[in-house]
Scaffold this motif. Structure first.
Motif: not given
Length: 384
Positions: A320-344
């Motif tokens: 993903f970083r190869e395709i998009a560099g630093d453009i997206p917001d990245y999270l660990d795929p196991l970080d449920g609380n991180g995803w919850l906070d970012r989605i909110q």
């Protein structure tokens, strides 16, 4: 140099009236690019048939049209090609482009081509069944190993869709002692070609989008648990989740939540079959594309979203970083609380983090098919 295109998978899926997958869209791009100067090849269980120029043009046109009305014509054409195969002239030397993994596990096919002076350039999309067997059907790792073994032992050249995929191929060749053919990396352009006007919101409420077959490595299960928590926290104000993709394999836990979790009803929309125009509408209005995969060979939805200036929340994967560099917001795929906070956070309007990503998207270097085929066309003449 005569170009040959293996269209076996494309024909099979059209005859089965199945919508093209990401791999199919890549194969169709090759048909579109080479159709005027190529001959079509059909293969099954190691046996192949080369179509005449006239029949190749017919087959290419029907595949690009993707009309159900052409299935009968295509079935007739295949039958005629098989009947005429015993009387076909010796084919001209050239190179066959094999852009799908299907059928590669049969080296008999490629030995036969070699005897006719036809070399093969394979596109490799990923080695996920070998590097992450836990996400594949039980019989897939062994079959995919046969495919990659065939590629390494019979390829004049390898076309990799990403540097990450090429690294996996090199590592596998080193581990097995197989020879490493010449290679080129050619990134894939977004598959969504529909770029109409921005239309009405198809959902009518703030929503996020997941795009891809429902399978374990796509991490739908985590997202559904996050949505259940969002409903618990926000009630009727919770955003919607739209899942575009057919149900795949070994995803019973995801299906159970989709079908039996009462808290998700009215907040999760499942779209197993979606044309490009409707998908374009969804992308235009989504708060963000969610891409929480554990592993990917490329990640076409990432490129598609950013090309349409749609924010992305994605797993922190090297490809993903190869395709998009630093453009997206990245999270660990196991970080449920991180995803919850970012989605909110992204669900709110205004949202500073989302606005900052929209500003970064302006410098996204969208991959194009022109760039892809420049790399491929420069590579093929070197495969002496």
């Amino acid at each position: 140099m005569q170009i040959y295109l293996d269209i076996s998978r494309l024909c099979r899926r059209l005859l089965q009236k199945e919508r093209p997958t990401g791999v199919d869209r890549v194969s169709l791009a090759y048909v579109r690019h080479y159709q005027d100067n190529a001959l079509a090849v059909l293969s099954e269980n190691g046996v192949h048939v080369i179509l005449s120029k006239a029949n190749s043009l017919r087959a290419f046109d029907w595949l690009l049209t993707q009309s159900a009305a052409n299935t009968g014509r295509l079935r007739w054409l295949i039958g005629q090609a098989i009947l005429a195969s015993g009387f076909s002239p010796t084919p001209a030397p050239g190179i066959l482009l094999h852009t799908a993994h299907s059928g590669v596990e049969s080296p008999r096919y490629f030995r036969s081509l070699r005897r006719k002076g036809i070399r093969v350039a394979f596109m490799v999309h990923d080695l996920i069944p070998l590097t992450h067997a836990e996400y594949a059907r039980p019989d897939t790792p062994a079959r995919h190993a046969r495919r990659i073994d065939t590629v390494l032992n019979h390829a004049a050249g390898i076309i990799a869709n990403s540097g990450a995929t090429l690294t996996s191929v090199v590592d596998y060749a080193r581990s097995t002692g197989a020879p490493m053919p010449p290679t080129v990396t050619a990134r894939l352009a977004p598959a969504i070609t529909y770029r109409g006007e921005i239309s009405h919101d198809p959902v009518g409420a703030p929503f996020f989008l997941m795009l891809g077959t429902i399978e374990p490595r796509k991490n739908h299960w985590l997202m559904l648990h996050i949505w259940r928590r969002l409903v618990e926290l926000r009630g009727a104000d919770a955003p919607m989740l739209v899942i575009v993709g057919r149900r795949g394999w070994e995803c019973e836990n995801v299906i159970d939540m989709l079908e039996r979790c009462s808290e998700l009803r009215g907040f999760v929309i499942e779209k197993p079959d979606c044309d490009d125009e409707y998908l374009y509408q969804l992308l235009q209005h989504a708060r963000a594309l969610l891409f929480p995969s554990f592993v990917e060979g490329y990640g076409m939805p990432l490129a598609e979203a950013l090309a349409l200036s749609v924010p992305v929340l994605a797993s922190d994967l090297a490809v993903f970083r190869e395709i998009a560099g630093d453009i997206p917001d990245y999270l660990d795929p196991l970080d449920g609380n991180g995803w919850l906070d970012r989605i909110q956070n992204y669900a709110a309007a205004p949202c500073t983090a989302r606005d900052e990503q929209l500003a970064r998207i302006k410098r996204f270097n969208e991959p194009t098919w022109t760039q892809h085929f420049e790399a491929v066309d420069n590579f093929l003449p070197t495969l002496g």
